[in-house]
Design a protein around this motif. Structure first.
Motif, PDB file in Angstrom:
ATOM      1  N   THR A 196       0.855  -1.186   0.000  1.00 15.77           N
ATOM      2  CA  THR A 196       0.000   0.000   0.000  1.00 15.77           C
ATOM      3  C   THR A 196       0.890   1.235   0.000  1.00 15.77           C
ATOM      4  O   THR A 196       2.104   1.153   0.251  1.00 15.77           O
ATOM      5  N   THR A 197       0.304   2.383  -0.248  1.00  7.94           N
ATOM      6  CA  THR A 197       1.100   3.616  -0.219  1.00  7.94           C
ATOM      7  C   THR A 197       1.660   3.862   1.178  1.00  7.94           C
ATOM      8  O   THR A 197       2.773   4.356   1.319  1.00  7.94           O
ATOM      9  N   GLY A 198       0.899   3.492   2.213  1.00  5.69           N
ATOM     10  CA  GLY A 198       1.393   3.648   3.578  1.00  5.69           C
ATOM     11  C   GLY A 198       2.592   2.764   3.850  1.00  5.69           C
ATOM     12  O   GLY A 198       3.577   3.197   4.462  1.00  5.69           O
ATOM     13  N   GLN A 199       2.522   1.507   3.380  1.00  7.16           N
ATOM     14  CA  GLN A 199       3.651   0.590   3.560  1.00  7.16           C
ATOM     15  C   GLN A 199       4.868   1.052   2.768  1.00  7.16           C
ATOM     16  O   GLN A 199       6.004   0.968   3.242  1.00  7.16           O
ATOM     17  N   ILE A 237       3.300   9.692   3.892  1.00  4.24           N
ATOM     18  CA  ILE A 237       2.453   9.167   2.818  1.00  4.24           C
ATOM     19  C   ILE A 237       2.192  10.245   1.767  1.00  4.24           C
ATOM     20  O   ILE A 237       2.221   9.970   0.561  1.00  4.24           O
ATOM     21  N   ARG A 266       2.939   9.973  -2.217  1.00  2.00           N
ATOM     22  CA  ARG A 266       1.839  10.111  -3.185  1.00  2.00           C
ATOM     23  C   ARG A 266       2.158  11.123  -4.274  1.00  2.00           C
ATOM     24  O   ARG A 266       1.584  11.066  -5.362  1.00  2.00           O
ATOM     25  N   ARG A 269      -4.635  -1.017  -8.717  1.00  2.00           N
ATOM     26  CA  ARG A 269      -5.630  -0.493  -7.773  1.00  2.00           C
ATOM     27  C   ARG A 269      -6.476  -1.620  -7.214  1.00  2.00           C
ATOM     28  O   ARG A 269      -6.897  -2.512  -7.930  1.00  2.00           O
ATOM     29  N   ARG A 270      -6.709  -1.547  -5.908  1.00  2.00           N
ATOM     30  CA  ARG A 270      -7.635  -2.440  -5.233  1.00  2.00           C
ATOM     31  C   ARG A 270      -8.674  -1.573  -4.555  1.00  2.00           C
ATOM     32  O   ARG A 270      -8.455  -1.056  -3.463  1.00  2.00           O
ATOM     33  N   VAL A 298     -10.165   1.687  -3.710  1.00  2.00           N
ATOM     34  CA  VAL A 298      -9.610   3.047  -3.705  1.00  2.00           C
ATOM     35  C   VAL A 298      -8.114   3.031  -3.408  1.00  2.00           C
ATOM     36  O   VAL A 298      -7.464   4.072  -3.458  1.00  2.00           O
ATOM     37  N   ARG A 299      -7.560   1.861  -3.095  1.00  5.25           N
ATOM     38  CA  ARG A 299      -6.141   1.771  -2.763  1.00  5.25           C
ATOM     39  C   ARG A 299      -5.272   1.664  -4.005  1.00  5.25           C
ATOM     40  O   ARG A 299      -5.605   0.937  -4.939  1.00  5.25           O
ATOM     41  N   VAL A 300      -4.159   2.383  -3.970  1.00  3.78           N
ATOM     42  CA  VAL A 300      -3.125   2.221  -4.995  1.00  3.78           C
ATOM     43  C   VAL A 300      -2.064   1.288  -4.432  1.00  3.78           C
ATOM     44  O   VAL A 300      -1.559   1.488  -3.319  1.00  3.78           O
ATOM     45  N   MET A 301      -1.731   0.252  -5.179  1.00  2.00           N
ATOM     46  CA  MET A 301      -0.749  -0.740  -4.746  1.00  2.00           C
ATOM     47  C   MET A 301       0.533  -0.579  -5.563  1.00  2.00           C
ATOM     48  O   MET A 301       0.483  -0.375  -6.777  1.00  2.00           O
TER      49      MET A 301
END
Length: 205
Positions: free
Chosen positions: A4-7, A16, A20, A33-34, A36-39
């Motif tokens: 994830t963007t946080g990871q 973050i 981004r 994308r999963r 709303v998440r960008v992977m």
């Protein structure tokens, strides 16, 4: 493996919102994308972490300016459509988006001989031809004769587009593009000593 963007931001030791900016600027390959998440692929994050620091000690000036920008956004200024950086912009639009108007010590920018452009601490474009500048009524400066020596379309490899018309401009682009260059400033322009290995800012923007 996807992060994830946080990871990804945690792996790189940045906020973050900082990470981004790289996504918004179109600088990272292999995103998915999963919902709303960008992977982000782990190997992309690892490549970012391993990017070398800009070899500023190879520059002839004791200090250079660094232009810190966000992802490109639309502007209603008459002379350009965009402000900031996007890997998808054609060179002529990218140059217009980067060469002003900024609050800065224009003489110091010119004296440095080169203006690296960074997004989230990575050099994504290099400007030269900074000898002349203009100042508007708000105290901001532009460099109408600036040249785009090159820019990055993918930070993981990195993929460079060299647009330099002279050998010296090409050398500067190849030296700096895709490297890490940290700087600290309250504004868009920071001033960095070329005699430090970590690119520490020497004075306020």
């Amino acid at each position: 493996m996807l992060l994830t963007t946080g990871q990804a931001a945690e792996e790189l030791g940045c906020a973050i919102t900082t990470f981004r900016r790289l996504i918004s600027a179109g600088l990272l390959p292999g995103l998915s994308r999963r919902g709303v998440r960008v992977m982000v692929p782990l190997e992309v994050v690892q490549a970012l972490r391993e990017r070398r620091h800009a070899p500023l000690e190879q520059l002839p000036s004791k200090e250079i300016a660094v232009l810190r920008v966000d992802a490109a956004r639309r502007t209603d200024e008459p002379e350009r459509c965009w402000i900031g950086f996007a890997a998808t912009l054609p060179p002529e639009d990218l140059l217009k988006a980067l060469r002003g108007w900024w609050r800065c010590d224009a003489a110091s920018v010119a004296a440095g001989g080169v203006l690296p452009v960074t997004v989230a601490g990575y050099v994504v474009a290099v400007l030269t031809g900074l000898q002349r500048w203009e100042k508007n009524s708000q105290g901001r400066h532009a460099f109408p004769h600036a040249r785009l020596a090159g820019y990055v379309t993918d930070l993981a490899t990195p993929q460079l587009v060299i647009t330099a018309g002279t050998h010296s401009d090409r050398q500067l682009a190849e030296l700096l593009l895709g490297t890490r260059l940290s700087s600290h400033s309250g504004g868009a322009i920071a001033y960095v000593s070329t005699h430090t290995t970590d690119g520490s800012s020497t004075r306020p923007g």
